[in-house]
Structure formats: structure tokens, C-alpha cells
Write an enzyme that holds these catalytic residues in place. Structure first.
Site, PDB file in Angstrom:
ATOM      1  N   HIS A 175      16.605  -0.308   7.175  1.00 47.47           N
ATOM      2  CA  HIS A 175      15.952  -1.555   6.770  1.00 47.47           C
ATOM      3  C   HIS A 175      15.199  -2.244   7.897  1.00 47.47           C
ATOM      4  O   HIS A 175      14.143  -2.816   7.673  1.00 47.47           O
ATOM      5  CB  HIS A 175      17.025  -2.497   6.227  1.00 47.47           C
ATOM      6  CG  HIS A 175      16.512  -3.817   5.751  1.00 47.47           C
ATOM      7  ND1 HIS A 175      15.627  -3.925   4.702  1.00 47.47           N
ATOM      8  CD2 HIS A 175      16.755  -5.088   6.168  1.00 47.47           C
ATOM      9  CE1 HIS A 175      15.355  -5.210   4.486  1.00 47.47           C
ATOM     10  NE2 HIS A 175      16.015  -5.937   5.380  1.00 47.47           N
ATOM     11  N   ARG A 185      25.757  -7.123   8.002  1.00 45.83           N
ATOM     12  CA  ARG A 185      25.259  -5.906   7.347  1.00 45.83           C
ATOM     13  C   ARG A 185      25.872  -4.611   7.838  1.00 45.83           C
ATOM     14  O   ARG A 185      26.069  -3.684   7.065  1.00 45.83           O
ATOM     15  CB  ARG A 185      23.762  -5.805   7.581  1.00 45.83           C
ATOM     16  CG  ARG A 185      23.032  -6.576   6.591  1.00 45.83           C
ATOM     17  CD  ARG A 185      21.574  -6.454   6.773  1.00 45.83           C
ATOM     18  NE  ARG A 185      21.044  -7.566   6.005  1.00 45.83           N
ATOM     19  CZ  ARG A 185      19.816  -7.976   6.063  1.00 45.83           C
ATOM     20  NH1 ARG A 185      18.963  -7.377   6.841  1.00 45.83           N
ATOM     21  NH2 ARG A 185      19.418  -8.978   5.329  1.00 45.83           N
ATOM     22  N   ARG A 222      20.884  -7.339  13.523  1.00 44.30           N
ATOM     23  CA  ARG A 222      20.170  -8.572  13.176  1.00 44.30           C
ATOM     24  C   ARG A 222      20.893  -9.352  12.080  1.00 44.30           C
ATOM     25  O   ARG A 222      21.289  -8.791  11.056  1.00 44.30           O
ATOM     26  CB  ARG A 222      18.763  -8.235  12.688  1.00 44.30           C
ATOM     27  CG  ARG A 222      18.004  -9.420  12.165  1.00 44.30           C
ATOM     28  CD  ARG A 222      16.604  -9.037  11.795  1.00 44.30           C
ATOM     29  NE  ARG A 222      16.549  -8.155  10.661  1.00 44.30           N
ATOM     30  CZ  ARG A 222      16.369  -8.570   9.411  1.00 44.30           C
ATOM     31  NH1 ARG A 222      16.263  -9.848   9.135  1.00 44.30           N
ATOM     32  NH2 ARG A 222      16.294  -7.691   8.431  1.00 44.30           N
ATOM     33  N   GLU A 275      23.228 -15.822   2.950  1.00 48.95           N
ATOM     34  CA  GLU A 275      23.242 -14.365   3.112  1.00 48.95           C
ATOM     35  C   GLU A 275      24.372 -13.981   4.061  1.00 48.95           C
ATOM     36  O   GLU A 275      24.978 -14.851   4.705  1.00 48.95           O
ATOM     37  CB  GLU A 275      21.892 -13.878   3.654  1.00 48.95           C
ATOM     38  CG  GLU A 275      20.786 -13.988   2.599  1.00 48.95           C
ATOM     39  CD  GLU A 275      19.435 -13.489   3.073  1.00 48.95           C
ATOM     40  OE1 GLU A 275      18.673 -13.044   2.226  1.00 48.95           O
ATOM     41  OE2 GLU A 275      19.134 -13.554   4.275  1.00 48.95           O
TER      42      GLU A 275
HETATM   43  P1  FAD Z   1       4.788  -6.232   9.551  1.00 49.56           P
HETATM   44  O1  FAD Z   1       4.799  -7.324   8.569  1.00 49.56           O
HETATM   45  O2  FAD Z   1       5.484  -4.976   9.192  1.00 49.56           O
HETATM   46  O3  FAD Z   1       3.259  -5.931   9.839  1.00 49.56           O
HETATM   47  C1  FAD Z   1       2.872  -4.840  10.648  1.00 49.56           C
HETATM   48  C2  FAD Z   1       1.363  -4.836  10.729  1.00 49.56           C
HETATM   49  O4  FAD Z   1       0.954  -3.895  11.715  1.00 49.56           O
HETATM   50  C3  FAD Z   1       0.679  -4.421   9.436  1.00 49.56           C
HETATM   51  O5  FAD Z   1      -0.478  -5.204   9.259  1.00 49.56           O
HETATM   52  C4  FAD Z   1       0.268  -2.976   9.721  1.00 49.56           C
HETATM   53  O6  FAD Z   1      -0.876  -2.578   9.007  1.00 49.56           O
HETATM   54  C5  FAD Z   1      -0.040  -3.060  11.203  1.00 49.56           C
HETATM   55  N1  FAD Z   1       0.003  -1.789  11.906  1.00 49.56           N
HETATM   56  C6  FAD Z   1       1.061  -0.949  12.071  1.00 49.56           C
HETATM   57  N2  FAD Z   1       0.671   0.131  12.760  1.00 49.56           N
HETATM   58  C7  FAD Z   1      -0.643  -0.036  13.058  1.00 49.56           C
HETATM   59  C8  FAD Z   1      -1.608   0.740  13.713  1.00 49.56           C
HETATM   60  N3  FAD Z   1      -1.333   1.933  14.248  1.00 49.56           N
HETATM   61  N4  FAD Z   1      -2.877   0.272  13.789  1.00 49.56           N
HETATM   62  C9  FAD Z   1      -3.210  -0.936  13.241  1.00 49.56           C
HETATM   63  N5  FAD Z   1      -2.330  -1.701  12.607  1.00 49.56           N
HETATM   64  C10 FAD Z   1      -1.064  -1.251  12.511  1.00 49.56           C
HETATM   65  N6  FAD Z   1      13.198 -10.481   7.131  1.00 49.56           N
HETATM   66  C11 FAD Z   1      13.574 -11.768   6.948  1.00 49.56           C
HETATM   67  O7  FAD Z   1      13.637 -12.538   7.906  1.00 49.56           O
HETATM   68  N7  FAD Z   1      13.868 -12.209   5.697  1.00 49.56           N
HETATM   69  C12 FAD Z   1      13.813 -11.404   4.605  1.00 49.56           C
HETATM   70  O8  FAD Z   1      14.073 -11.845   3.500  1.00 49.56           O
HETATM   71  C13 FAD Z   1      13.438 -10.053   4.783  1.00 49.56           C
HETATM   72  N8  FAD Z   1      13.395  -9.203   3.727  1.00 49.56           N
HETATM   73  C14 FAD Z   1      12.934  -7.929   3.924  1.00 49.56           C
HETATM   74  C15 FAD Z   1      12.790  -7.065   2.827  1.00 49.56           C
HETATM   75  C16 FAD Z   1      12.276  -5.804   2.995  1.00 49.56           C
HETATM   76  C17 FAD Z   1      12.126  -4.890   1.812  1.00 49.56           C
HETATM   77  C18 FAD Z   1      11.917  -5.356   4.290  1.00 49.56           C
HETATM   78  C19 FAD Z   1      11.372  -3.980   4.502  1.00 49.56           C
HETATM   79  C20 FAD Z   1      12.074  -6.193   5.388  1.00 49.56           C
HETATM   80  C21 FAD Z   1      12.576  -7.477   5.210  1.00 49.56           C
HETATM   81  N9  FAD Z   1      12.718  -8.343   6.288  1.00 49.56           N
HETATM   82  C22 FAD Z   1      13.109  -9.631   6.087  1.00 49.56           C
HETATM   83  C23 FAD Z   1      12.234  -7.959   7.610  1.00 49.56           C
HETATM   84  C24 FAD Z   1      10.853  -8.592   7.827  1.00 49.56           C
HETATM   85  O9  FAD Z   1      10.117  -8.509   6.630  1.00 49.56           O
HETATM   86  C25 FAD Z   1      10.086  -7.889   8.923  1.00 49.56           C
HETATM   87  O10 FAD Z   1      10.880  -7.741  10.056  1.00 49.56           O
HETATM   88  C26 FAD Z   1       8.854  -8.697   9.302  1.00 49.56           C
HETATM   89  O11 FAD Z   1       8.085  -8.969   8.170  1.00 49.56           O
HETATM   90  C27 FAD Z   1       8.035  -7.921  10.316  1.00 49.56           C
HETATM   91  O12 FAD Z   1       6.816  -8.596  10.495  1.00 49.56           O
HETATM   92  P2  FAD Z   1       5.793  -8.066  11.565  1.00 49.56           P
HETATM   93  O13 FAD Z   1       4.648  -9.016  11.553  1.00 49.56           O
HETATM   94  O14 FAD Z   1       6.474  -7.796  12.831  1.00 49.56           O
HETATM   95  O15 FAD Z   1       5.323  -6.646  10.987  1.00 49.56           O
HETATM   96  C1  SIN Z   2      17.318  -9.443   2.037  1.00 49.11           C
HETATM   97  O1  SIN Z   2      16.720 -10.195   1.279  1.00 49.11           O
HETATM   98  O2  SIN Z   2      18.426  -8.979   1.808  1.00 49.11           O
HETATM   99  C2  SIN Z   2      16.659  -9.079   3.316  1.00 49.11           C
HETATM  100  C3  SIN Z   2      16.827 -10.183   4.265  1.00 49.11           C
HETATM  101  C4  SIN Z   2      16.542  -9.695   5.642  1.00 49.11           C
HETATM  102  O3  SIN Z   2      16.286  -8.521   5.858  1.00 49.11           O
HETATM  103  O4  SIN Z   2      16.613 -10.533   6.554  1.00 49.11           O
END
Ligand code: FAD
Ligand code: SIN
Length: 541
Positions: free
Chosen positions: A359, A298, A394, A126
Site C-alpha cells: 500500500h 497496520r 506509517r 483509523e
Molecule cells: P502521487 O500522488 O502518487 O503522484 C506521483 C506523481 O508523479 C504523478 O503525477 C505521476 O504521474 C508522477 N510521476 C511518477 N513517475 C514519474 C516520471 N518518471 N516522470 C514524470 N512524472 C512521474 N494517504 C493518506 O494520507 N490518506 C488516505 O486516505 C490514503 N489513502 C490511500 C488509498 C490508496 C488506494 C492509496 C494507493 C494510497 C493512499 N494513501 C493515503 C497514500 C497517499 O495517497 C499517497 O502517499 C500520496 O497521495 C502520495 O502523493 P505524492 O504526491 O507523493 O505522489
Molecule cells: C485508508 O483509507 O485506509 C488509507 C488511509 C491511508 O493509507 O493513510
């Protein structure tokens, strides 16, 4: 006092530790804690509604013989424009191979070079990575990770999963029956989305893992619930937040009038995809970053697309991988291929129309290497934090990694210091005595739309002080209106989110106004230069 029209709320179960969020960060922390203590995991909506389940590209880790930790550290710091804290970068990157091993143990079926799971892990590439180092499950890595973590959490007798709980505010010393001014966190008030009751959940320690604030922008790849709740809750409770101006825009979100917010993974460029101006037919990255081209970080690629769109008056640019063999494309990107075919786009034969969209939230609640926030008893992990890993931008696929490393680090620190965590004192229950049911839901919708629009138009990829001040002015006006609404009406998830969305917008704009340089994701026409010394934008409540 509760209003008499409501039935008495059910007894609140007692947990040793509360985890708020059931994504990669929250479930990793819960699993690492659960062999020793009882854990309650609260989640807004369903258990798989965060960004984790939506991740496409994969997880970055040094696993190839020719690759080194030093090189991954270097790439991360180059993408982050030097604002990263090197100590954090090394801490996370050195723990990546262990994190991948752990996921394999949990059953995540990463792609391999041989048939049916044989051979070495397949590594894709990537933007910003100088080496192939992204492990993945085709183009739906996040879904596989979310399912594996949930399966393990559901099977663990010490973990109670509580979906449908919208957390409102952290419980601190101010909410103790015997008032104390201490910032010690004892848990959280949460709305039961089904019954409408607000319960007080208390515990010895609380881990925030609530994800990012992407929905503060009109166009975002993030899911509906990414409204910055954890960041806003921690800020209101007295924790510092850092680098909120560093909002990442992904270069390639599908442009489609019906399907909004569908990401086209960066791995499409990693596997040879070209960005083309549909008017000139030219590969325009040659003009913006002739060496790294489509695989520049990015911020560089998103700004290049933004510039082409504005200069040529385009609605979108083209992402083209149709020069690769059709079987190769279908095998690497089965879900994207299927989704696009459903929209009448065959990516094996024609280009995909794409635009940048918000994103990832690089800033957040300030934490140390043990996931500790400023507030005793409160830890945080994942996208709601600013750990020092990402700096000003990032590096792709470093964020799931951050969730695994800090989820474990927070759990380890809680367990190592368990004896110092006293049981929670009695706390006051939620006071609903002065509120009524809302008679004007339209206010929420109107304000929600307004915030997301001005954030997109005034606080986007290219900024100016004047536009930031305009956004700031609007935030001040909405502050009074939303606070008044919050005081008078019973809370709903929409209202909780609106309040947090506005708080997040305020933190982003205030941070952006403080940074008088262009670094990484913060690019302003008024300060095009970069300062010699990188400095975090730390906001103190
Ligand atoms: P999340 O997975 O967002 O989980 C948040 C949790 O908090 C959820 O359970 C939600 O319900 C809960 N929550 C929120 N507010 C409250 C509240 N008020 N009360 C109770 N619960 C609450 N990163 C990579 O490293 N590789 C990738 O390939 C990649 N692809 C991506 C593709 C997309 C489309 C997106 C949007 C992001 C991508 N990212 C990627 C980024 C990555 O997915 C996220 O940064 C990561 O999953 C965040 O995880 P997290 O556990 O911090 O939060
Ligand atoms: C992607 O698959 O392009 C998202 C990867 C990331 O957000 O780290």
C-alpha cells in the site's frame, strides 16, 4: 545525435523550477512557488494518475478540543516503532491544521457534522489513532484534493502543466556541455509519450514528487505508475535513500478475481467494522491484539490476517460492518458501497472478502526538514521521500499530510535561497545515436511480471534471510538483462518503469538484508527480536 528518421524535437520551454509529479506533493510545491517564479510540472501519463486521486480515508490533523499534538506525535511514533525522527514528526503534525485550512481555501468540501457543510469538520477514526482526527470527503478524499489542487494550478499563470512526460534521468554536472563531476541537479530528461522524443528540461531547482514504488509487488493498492521512478532517478544521480525495507501492506484490499487492487478504507474498521475468520466465524484480532483489536496499527493487523490465511488455508478473511445501520454505512462509504454493489456484494447486509496488499512506500530519498536531498538543486516531497515522519510503519492518513507540509517546505526553502540558485548551464541533448526500436517487447512484460512475483513471494509481510537472498540473486540476474535492453533500444514508458522497478526492488532487498531485527513493517523469522537502539537503513550510492 538524434536518428534522422525522427522530426526535430520542439524547443524546450524554460522554467525557473521544475516539479516532477502532479500529485498532492508536487502541486502543493508548485502552488507555493508560483507567485514568485515560473514553474513547470511534469507528469507521467495524465495529471491525476498518482496515488493522491485514489486516497480514500482522509487526512490526519489535531482539530478536536480533546485531542493534542503530543498525542498525535505519540501515536505516530508508536506506529513507526520508534524509528521516526521526532523532530520531523513534530514539524509535520504542528503544521497539519494550517494544511487543512489551506485545502478548505482551495475548495476541498470536507464532510462536516451539520447539513451541507455546516458545523464542525467531521472526524473519522483509523488504526493506530487514539482519537478521532481524520478529516475526509466521504470515502473519496484524494479525488477531491487532487481536483482542487489541479483547478488552482490550471488557473495560475505561472504554472505550466505538462502531462504525458515520462522522466528518465536527472540532469547533473555530468550532462553539462562542459563536463563537471558535480552532483548539482539542473533538471531532467523526459520522454514525450506522444511524439517519442526525449527532451532536456532544465531549471535552477528541481522538486521530485513522483510517489511510491508499490507496483514492485504483485498485489498493491497503488496505481500503475507507482514504479519508484523518482527514488531510482535520485539514487542513480547520487542521492542516499533510506529505510526502503519498510514497505507497508494495507490489511484490507478487496479479494475479487476480476477487480484487483481495490482498497477498502481503514475507516470501515474505524467506524466499527470487524475482521472475521470465515472458517471459524470468530473475530480473530482478539487473539493478536486484544486491546486495540481491529484498530491496531497496520503492520499488526496485516500480519494477523496473513497468519489466519496461512494457518487455515484461506483465500481471504471477512471484513464485516453489516451490524451498523444500512443508512450509516451508505452515508459514510458511498463509493465503496456502490463499487461493491456492482460486484454483487451488499456491505450493509454481508461481509466483504479482503486480503492484505502492498500500500505505501515508507522509505525513499533522504530529505531534511526543508525537503533538501543530498544533491544541490534537488528537493523532494511526498511518498518518494524518507523524511523521518513514518519510521518503521506509517500511521494511517499521515501521508497526504506529509505531502502538503513538505511540498510547502521545499518551496519555501527554494524561495528563501533564490539568489544562490544560478541559471542552468547548457546541457547535452539526449543521445539516441546507438539505439534502435525494440523488437522484443515481450522481454519487458516477462521481466515486469517476474519482479513483482518474486517480490511478493520472497519480500512480503513475513520475511526470511534465505528468501531475501533468493530475491537478491534474481535481481542480479535481471540487472544485466535489463541494462543491456536499455542500452540497445529506444526508451518507452514501459522500459523506463521496468528499469526503475528493478532498481527499487534492489534497494528494498538490500535494505531488508541489512536489518537484523524485526521492527514495524520489517518482520523476519531469522531475527524476531528488536534492537534497543532504532537505526535507519541508509544506503549510499
Ligand atoms: P502521487 O500522488 O502518487 O503522484 C506521483 C506523481 O508523479 C504523478 O503525477 C505521476 O504521474 C508522477 N510521476 C511518477 N513517475 C514519474 C516520471 N518518471 N516522470 C514524470 N512524472 C512521474 N494517504 C493518506 O494520507 N490518506 C488516505 O486516505 C490514503 N489513502 C490511500 C488509498 C490508496 C488506494 C492509496 C494507493 C494510497 C493512499 N494513501 C493515503 C497514500 C497517499 O495517497 C499517497 O502517499 C500520496 O497521495 C502520495 O502523493 P505524492 O504526491 O507523493 O505522489
Ligand atoms: C485508508 O483509507 O485506509 C488509507 C488511509 C491511508 O493509507 O493513510
Amino acid at each position: 545525435m538524434e536518428t534522422p528518421s525522427r522530426a526535430a524535437p520542439p524547443a524546450t520551454p524554460a522554467f525557473d523550477v521544475l516539479v516532477i509529479g502532479s500529485g498532492a506533493a508536487g502541486l502543493t510545491a508548485a502552488l507555493a512557488l508560483a507567485d514568485k517564479v515560473k514553474v513547470g510540472v511534469l507528469a507521467k501519463g495524465g495529471l491525476a494518475t498518482g496515488s493522491t486521486a485514489w486516497a480514500q480515508g482522509g487526512i490526519a490533523a489535531v482539530l478536536d478540543a480533546g485531542d493534542t499534538f503530543e498525542q498525535h506525535v505519540h501515536d505516530t511514533m508508536v506506529a513507526g516503532a520508534g524509528l521516526n525522527r521526532r523532530e520531523t514528526v513534530e514539524f509535520v503534525i504542528e503544521r497539519a491544521p494550517h494544511a487543512i485550512d489551506r485545502l478548505i481555501e482551495l475548495g476541498v468540501p470536507f464532510n462536516t457534522d451539520g447539513p451541507e457543510g455546516t458545523g464542525a469538520l467531521h472526524l473519522t477514526r483509523e488504526g493506530g489513532h487514539s482519537h478521532r482526527r481524520i478529516v475526509h470527503v466521504a470515502d473519496a478524499t484524494g479525488w477531491a484534493v487532487q481536483q482542487a489542487l489541479l483547478k488552482a494550478a490550471e488557473a495560475h499563470p505561472n504554472i505550466t502543466l505538462l502531462p504525458g512526460r515520462s522522466c528518465i534521468d536527472l540532469i547533473t554536472g555530468r550532462h553539462e556541455m562542459r563536463y563537471s563531476g558535480s552532483g548539482r541537479v539542473w533538471g531532467v530528461y523526459a520522454l514525450d509519450e506522444e511524439s517519442g522524443h526525449v527532451e532536456a528540461f532544465t531549471a535552477r531547482a528541481t522538486v521530485l514528487a513522483t510517489g511510491g514504488a508499490g507496483r514492485v509487488y504483485q498485489f498493491s493498492t497503488a496505481p500503475r505508475g507507482a514504479t519508484g521512478d523518482g527514488i531510482a532517478m535520485a539514487w542513480r544521480a547520487g542521492a542516499r535513500v533510506s529505510n526502503m525495507e519498510m514497505m507497508q501492506f494495507h490489511p484490507t484490499c478487496l479479494y475479487n478475481l476480476e477487480v484487483k487492487n481495490f482498497l477498502i478504507t481503514e475507516a470501515v474498521r474505524g467506524e466499527g467494522g470487524h475482521l472475521i475468520n470465515p472458517r471459524t466465524g470468530k473475530r480473530f484480532m482478539t487473539f493478536y491484539d486484544p486491546e486495540r483489536l481491529e484498530l491496531a496499527p497496520r503492520d499488526v493487523v496485516a500480519r494477523a490476517i496473513d497468519s489466519e490465511i496461512k494457518r487455515f488455508g484461506l483465500d481471504y478473511v471477512h471484513l464485516d460492518i453489516s451490524h451498523q445501520p444500512a443508512e450509516f454505512v451508505k452515508e459514510h462509504f458511498p463509493n465503496i458501497h456502490e463499487k461493491l454493489m456492482g460486484l454483487g456484494i451488499d456491505m450493509t447486509r454481508e461481509p466483504i472478502p479482503v486480503v492484505p496488499a502492498q500500500h505505501y512506500t515508507c522509505g525513499g530519498v533522504l530529505i531534511d526538514l526543508a525537503g533538501r536531498t543530498d544533491l544541490p538543486g534537488l528537493y523532494a516531497a511526498g511518498e518518494c521521500t524518507e523524511s523521518g515522519l513514518h519510521g518503521a510503519n506509517r500511521l494511517a492518513s499521515n501521508s497526504l499530510l506529509e505531502c502538503f507540509v513538505f511540498g510547502e517546505a521545499a518551496a519555501a526553502d527554494i524561495l528563501a535561497n533564490w539568489d544562490s540558485f544560478t541559471p542552468p548551464p547548457p546541457v547535452r541533448s539526449w543521445d539516441e545515436s546507438r539505439v534502435t526500436d525494440s523488437d522484443e517487447e515481450v522481454v519487458i512484460k516477462q521481466n515486469w511480471t517476474e519482479i513483482r512475483r518474486f517480490m511478493w513471494n520472497y519480500v512480503g509481510i513475513v520475511r526470511t534471510t534465505k528468501r531475501l537472498e533468493r530475491a537478491h540473486h534474481r535481481i542480479q540476474m535481471l540487472n544485466g538483462e535489463i541494462e543491456e535492453y536499455y542500452r540497445h533500444f529506444r526508451v518507452s514508458t514501459d522500459l523506463i518503469e521496468l528499469r526503475n522497478l528493478l532498481q527499487s526492488a534492489e534497494l528494498i532487498v538490500s535494505s531488508a538484508l541489512r536489518r537484523h531485527e524485526s521492527r514495524g513493517l520489517h518482520y523476519t523469522l531469522d531475527y524476531p527480536g528488536i534492537d534497543a537502539e532504532p537505526m535507519d537503513t541508509v544506503l549510499v550510492p
